[in-house]
Design a protein around this motif. Structure first.
Motif, PDB file in Angstrom:
ATOM      1  N   CYS A 244       0.824  -1.212   0.000  1.00 46.03           N
ATOM      2  CA  CYS A 244       0.000   0.000   0.000  1.00 46.03           C
ATOM      3  C   CYS A 244       0.855   1.258   0.000  1.00 46.03           C
ATOM      4  O   CYS A 244       0.537   2.237  -0.691  1.00 46.03           O
ATOM      5  CB  CYS A 244      -0.942  -0.008   1.201  1.00 46.03           C
ATOM      6  N   ARG A 245       1.947   1.248   0.744  1.00 44.44           N
ATOM      7  CA  ARG A 245       2.834   2.421   0.730  1.00 44.44           C
ATOM      8  C   ARG A 245       3.507   2.570  -0.631  1.00 44.44           C
ATOM      9  O   ARG A 245       3.698   3.685  -1.123  1.00 44.44           O
ATOM     10  CB  ARG A 245       3.898   2.289   1.824  1.00 44.44           C
ATOM     11  N   ASP A 246       3.841   1.461  -1.260  1.00 46.39           N
ATOM     12  CA  ASP A 246       4.538   1.475  -2.543  1.00 46.39           C
ATOM     13  C   ASP A 246       3.655   2.040  -3.654  1.00 46.39           C
ATOM     14  O   ASP A 246       4.074   2.913  -4.413  1.00 46.39           O
ATOM     15  CB  ASP A 246       4.980   0.047  -2.872  1.00 46.39           C
ATOM     16  N   ASP A 247       2.434   1.555  -3.771  1.00 46.39           N
ATOM     17  CA  ASP A 247       1.560   1.957  -4.879  1.00 46.39           C
ATOM     18  C   ASP A 247       0.666   3.147  -4.549  1.00 46.39           C
ATOM     19  O   ASP A 247       0.283   3.894  -5.451  1.00 46.39           O
ATOM     20  CB  ASP A 247       0.678   0.784  -5.309  1.00 46.39           C
ATOM     21  N   TYR A 248       0.319   3.309  -3.275  1.00 41.62           N
ATOM     22  CA  TYR A 248      -0.687   4.308  -2.928  1.00 41.62           C
ATOM     23  C   TYR A 248      -0.189   5.399  -1.983  1.00 41.62           C
ATOM     24  O   TYR A 248      -0.911   6.361  -1.737  1.00 41.62           O
ATOM     25  CB  TYR A 248      -1.902   3.619  -2.289  1.00 41.62           C
ATOM     26  N   GLY A 249       1.015   5.242  -1.440  1.00 40.47           N
ATOM     27  CA  GLY A 249       1.556   6.269  -0.551  1.00 40.47           C
ATOM     28  C   GLY A 249       0.863   6.347   0.791  1.00 40.47           C
ATOM     29  O   GLY A 249       1.006   7.341   1.508  1.00 40.47           O
ATOM     30  N   CYS A 250       0.103   5.317   1.155  1.00 31.58           N
ATOM     31  CA  CYS A 250      -0.607   5.324   2.439  1.00 31.58           C
ATOM     32  C   CYS A 250      -0.494   3.957   3.092  1.00 31.58           C
ATOM     33  O   CYS A 250      -0.109   2.980   2.453  1.00 31.58           O
ATOM     34  CB  CYS A 250      -2.080   5.697   2.234  1.00 31.58           C
ATOM     35  N   GLU A 251      -0.850   3.879   4.370  1.00 33.87           N
ATOM     36  CA  GLU A 251      -0.782   2.612   5.077  1.00 33.87           C
ATOM     37  C   GLU A 251      -2.017   1.758   4.803  1.00 33.87           C
ATOM     38  O   GLU A 251      -3.051   2.248   4.337  1.00 33.87           O
ATOM     39  CB  GLU A 251      -0.619   2.862   6.573  1.00 33.87           C
ATOM     40  N   TYR A 252      -1.908   0.471   5.113  1.00 35.15           N
ATOM     41  CA  TYR A 252      -2.999  -0.458   4.827  1.00 35.15           C
ATOM     42  C   TYR A 252      -4.225  -0.176   5.682  1.00 35.15           C
ATOM     43  O   TYR A 252      -5.336  -0.578   5.341  1.00 35.15           O
ATOM     44  CB  TYR A 252      -2.535  -1.909   5.002  1.00 35.15           C
ATOM     45  N   ARG A 253      -4.050   0.520   6.780  1.00 34.56           N
ATOM     46  CA  ARG A 253      -5.197   0.902   7.613  1.00 34.56           C
ATOM     47  C   ARG A 253      -6.001   2.034   6.983  1.00 34.56           C
ATOM     48  O   ARG A 253      -7.096   2.355   7.441  1.00 34.56           O
ATOM     49  CB  ARG A 253      -4.719   1.324   8.996  1.00 34.56           C
ATOM     50  N   VAL A 254      -5.441   2.656   5.936  1.00 31.71           N
ATOM     51  CA  VAL A 254      -6.089   3.780   5.255  1.00 31.71           C
ATOM     52  C   VAL A 254      -6.682   3.352   3.915  1.00 31.71           C
ATOM     53  O   VAL A 254      -7.791   3.751   3.554  1.00 31.71           O
ATOM     54  CB  VAL A 254      -5.079   4.934   5.040  1.00 31.71           C
ATOM     55  N   ALA A 255      -5.957   2.538   3.157  1.00 28.96           N
ATOM     56  CA  ALA A 255      -6.414   2.112   1.827  1.00 28.96           C
ATOM     57  C   ALA A 255      -7.629   1.199   1.930  1.00 28.96           C
ATOM     58  O   ALA A 255      -7.788   0.442   2.894  1.00 28.96           O
ATOM     59  CB  ALA A 255      -5.291   1.386   1.100  1.00 28.96           C
ATOM     60  N   SER A 256      -8.470   1.263   0.910  1.00 23.34           N
ATOM     61  CA  SER A 256      -9.626   0.363   0.889  1.00 23.34           C
ATOM     62  C   SER A 256      -9.158  -1.071   0.665  1.00 23.34           C
ATOM     63  O   SER A 256      -8.090  -1.320   0.091  1.00 23.34           O
ATOM     64  CB  SER A 256     -10.614   0.769  -0.206  1.00 23.34           C
ATOM     65  N   ALA A 257      -9.975  -2.017   1.109  1.00 26.01           N
ATOM     66  CA  ALA A 257      -9.621  -3.423   0.927  1.00 26.01           C
ATOM     67  C   ALA A 257      -9.583  -3.774  -0.558  1.00 26.01           C
ATOM     68  O   ALA A 257      -8.758  -4.583  -0.987  1.00 26.01           O
ATOM     69  CB  ALA A 257     -10.618  -4.313   1.666  1.00 26.01           C
ATOM     70  N   TRP A 258     -10.465  -3.166  -1.351  1.00 29.04           N
ATOM     71  CA  TRP A 258     -10.447  -3.444  -2.794  1.00 29.04           C
ATOM     72  C   TRP A 258      -9.100  -3.030  -3.374  1.00 29.04           C
ATOM     73  O   TRP A 258      -8.495  -3.772  -4.154  1.00 29.04           O
ATOM     74  CB  TRP A 258     -11.589  -2.692  -3.494  1.00 29.04           C
ATOM     75  N   ALA A 259      -8.615  -1.837  -2.992  1.00 29.29           N
ATOM     76  CA  ALA A 259      -7.321  -1.365  -3.492  1.00 29.29           C
ATOM     77  C   ALA A 259      -6.190  -2.262  -3.003  1.00 29.29           C
ATOM     78  O   ALA A 259      -5.275  -2.603  -3.765  1.00 29.29           O
ATOM     79  CB  ALA A 259      -7.078   0.079  -3.049  1.00 29.29           C
ATOM     80  N   GLY A 260      -6.230  -2.647  -1.732  1.00 28.13           N
ATOM     81  CA  GLY A 260      -5.172  -3.493  -1.191  1.00 28.13           C
ATOM     82  C   GLY A 260      -5.093  -4.837  -1.875  1.00 28.13           C
ATOM     83  O   GLY A 260      -4.011  -5.323  -2.217  1.00 28.13           O
ATOM     84  N   ILE A 261      -6.241  -5.461  -2.116  1.00 30.57           N
ATOM     85  CA  ILE A 261      -6.254  -6.761  -2.792  1.00 30.57           C
ATOM     86  C   ILE A 261      -5.886  -6.597  -4.260  1.00 30.57           C
ATOM     87  O   ILE A 261      -5.197  -7.459  -4.838  1.00 30.57           O
ATOM     88  CB  ILE A 261      -7.643  -7.418  -2.632  1.00 30.57           C
ATOM     89  N   HIS A 262      -6.313  -5.501  -4.868  1.00 29.64           N
ATOM     90  CA  HIS A 262      -6.008  -5.241  -6.274  1.00 29.64           C
ATOM     91  C   HIS A 262      -4.504  -5.292  -6.534  1.00 29.64           C
ATOM     92  O   HIS A 262      -4.061  -5.793  -7.576  1.00 29.64           O
ATOM     93  CB  HIS A 262      -6.578  -3.871  -6.667  1.00 29.64           C
ATOM     94  N   TYR A 263      -3.701  -4.788  -5.615  1.00 34.72           N
ATOM     95  CA  TYR A 263      -2.249  -4.796  -5.771  1.00 34.72           C
ATOM     96  C   TYR A 263      -1.751  -6.206  -6.053  1.00 34.72           C
ATOM     97  O   TYR A 263      -0.881  -6.415  -6.915  1.00 34.72           O
ATOM     98  CB  TYR A 263      -1.592  -4.239  -4.510  1.00 34.72           C
TER      99      TYR A 263
END
Length: 541
Positions: A244-263
């Protein structure tokens, strides 16, 4: 005593407090996005236009989405357009630098093997000579020098370098089993199809399944999903947080689950004569695409130009742009506008946006980022474990580690190099992170980069020749819950008019595949408005 042994001994003595002191901080520059112009737009006070002129099409933004829009227009034989760019040069998040030793990235630095859905990007890569043969092939062939050379990645943990990026060595059996279960879960998501028959997670995201059960993952955080799935081990959570930090610049507690799994689930591309997890990369990172597009098409980009007012009517769009190098504003009456800049700027400029569009544009937030390029007189020494790789990740660090700009030619050029060190300010709120960027001098960031690099490379201070730092306050859109599939995204996607939104913000994730696809989509929408008949370069799902 050999020079390298001398440097290592000196570094060890310094660490033990026996040396007289570290060498002085190497010279360098502090670079940044044009925040001063952005703040002038935010605070008001930019001058009224003193000149009026007309244009067929204006592209706002010369990042990859804007340049891909320009490329698509030119490919259709349409050349009556101009490009306005806030920064001093094109590139956006794919900007790069160059020294006597090598080119090096300031932003995005690789492309995962594109799937067939990333058709626009594949066609661009084919034109640039990177993809060889049929760009529609399930498993295409790529130019060998663009495929990341082995070794590709390693992780520094517990005083040694391990191959690959999974911190599983020395873990308990229970932690290893949990990691294996997480991998199986991600493979299930890779193969999952919704009730509409589409794959659940695709890049570009527009081609993903619209199954409500799958889209529901965009309403919770990745942290909440891990908790619900029983993933508690530190190893799994570290990998997810790194992603999440690599692709989105935020922590996993901030990113949506859809975005996290999408990675993990969307990257299913393949290539002939390459592993499935191979990537395409160049010394300047994705700046290669920008450089080649500019070289081939010589697009006329107006730099240091900020659009601070935009008004749309039934007959056209009036832009008011401040030209910083001329210290004046001009009014441009365009028939159509392709907005390829971050939506946060559109929120301030679009003066008569319908209320739902205005509210949607204001909802976008961005992650701040620091990059340091460290020029070295020689390659860093390999103290323990796996050899120097292209991507070198530091486990116990707020940074993502570093990539080696000369990696693609290491065997031919084992001498001086440049390490590109990445630091997302993911533990700050975006506003606090941007405040840090403004208030922290280059010297402090450079010292932080060298201190981080000294953990695996104690000799780094002795071989560092220069440290240049780049601050990006709006590096990438943050995919909070609802960002990708929520109401704001759908309002913008459904909009029709003379302003065509092209930026990767429309996808909710700042990825090169999204930028290319959105740029081409906006260009094709514009071409249709002029009744230019051409077959689409996008994937037809």
């Amino acid at each position: 005593m050999q020079r390298r042994d001398f440097l290592l001994t000196s570094a060890a003595l310094a660490a033990a407090g026996c040396a007289k002191g570290d060498p002085p901080l190497p010279p360098g520059e502090m670079l940044a996005t044009s925040h001063a112009l952005g703040h002038r737009m935010r605070d008001g006070g930019l001058p009224a236009a003193t000149e009026k002129r007309k244009a067929k099409v204006v592209i706002v933004g010369a990042g990859l989405s804007g340049l891909c829009a320009a490329w698509r227009l030119r490919r259709a034989g349409f050349s009556d357009f101009e490009i306005l760019e806030l920064e001093s040069a094109p590139g956006g998040n794919a900007r790069w630098g160059e020294s006597a030793v090598t080119r090096y990235p300031w932003g995005s630095h690789y492309i995962p093997l594109p799937t067939r859905e990333s058709r626009a990007l594949r066609l661009l890569l084919a034109e640039l000579g990177v993809l060889l043969g049929d760009p529609e092939a399930e498993t295409p062939r790529y130019e060998e020098r663009a495929l990341c050379q082995a070794p590709q990645e390693r992780l520094y943990r517990n005083g040694t370098w391990d191959e690959h990026l999974v911190p599983i060595a020395g873990r308990s059996r229970g932690e290893v089993e949990e990691w294996e279960r997480f991998q199986r879960r991600m493979r299930e998501f890779q193969q999952l199809r919704g009730k509409d028959g589409r794959r659940a997670f695709v890049i570009p995201v527009e081609h993903s399944s619209r199954d409500p059960a799958i889209l529901a993952l965009d309403r919770i955080t990745m942290g909440a999903w891990l908790q619900a799935e029983g993933f508690h081990s530190e190893a799994v959570r570290w990998v997810v947080n790194y992603a999440c930090r690599d692709d989105y610049g935020c922590e996993y507690r901030v990113a949506s689950a859809w975005a996290g799994i999408h990675y993990f689930a969307c990257r299913v591309g393949s290539a002939r004569d390459a592993d499935h997890d191979a990537v395409l990369t160049w010394p300047e990172g994705n700046g290669f695409l920008v450089r080649e597009l500019m070289k081939r098409y010589a697009f006329d980009v107006k730099p240091a130009a900020i659009v601070h007012r935009m008004e749309e009517t039934a007959k056209g769009v009036t832009l008011t742009a401040f030209l910083a190098r001329e210290n004046r504003s001009v009014a441009i009456e365009a028939e159509h506008v392709i907005w390829a800049a971050p939506f946060g700027f559109a929120a301030r400029a679009f003066a008569n946006a319908p209320p739902p569009i205005a509210e949607a544009l204001r909802s976008y937030d961005y992650a701040p980022w620091i990059t340091a390029n460290v020029a070295l007189s020689e390659l860093p020494y390999i103290h323990h474990g796996a050899p120097l790789s292209w991507d070198n990740v530091l486990y116990d660090s707020p940074s993502l580690g570093y990539v080696v700009a000369t990696h693609q030619g290491l065997q031919a050029r084992p001498g001086p190099t440049v390490l590109t060190w990445y630091l997302p300010l993911a533990t700050d709120t975006p506003a606090a992170g941007r405040k840090r960027l403004l208030e922290t001098p280059r010297e402090a960031w450079a010292e932080m980069a060298l201190a981080e690099l000294a953990k695996p490379h104690p000799e780094i201070r002795q071989i560092a020749q220069r440290v240049d730092v780049f601050a990006n306050g709006h590096a990438m859109v943050i995919p909070r819950p609802g960002r990708i599939w929520g109401g704001a995204a759908q309002v913008i996607a459904a909009r029709k008019g003379r302003v065509h939104f092209a930026h990767a913000d429309a996808s909710g994730v700042s990825l090169v595949e999204e930028a290319a696809d959105r740029g081409v989509a906006a260009a094709e929408s514009t071409l249709a408005s002029f009744s230019v008949r051409t077959s689409s370069m996008r994937w037809n799902s």
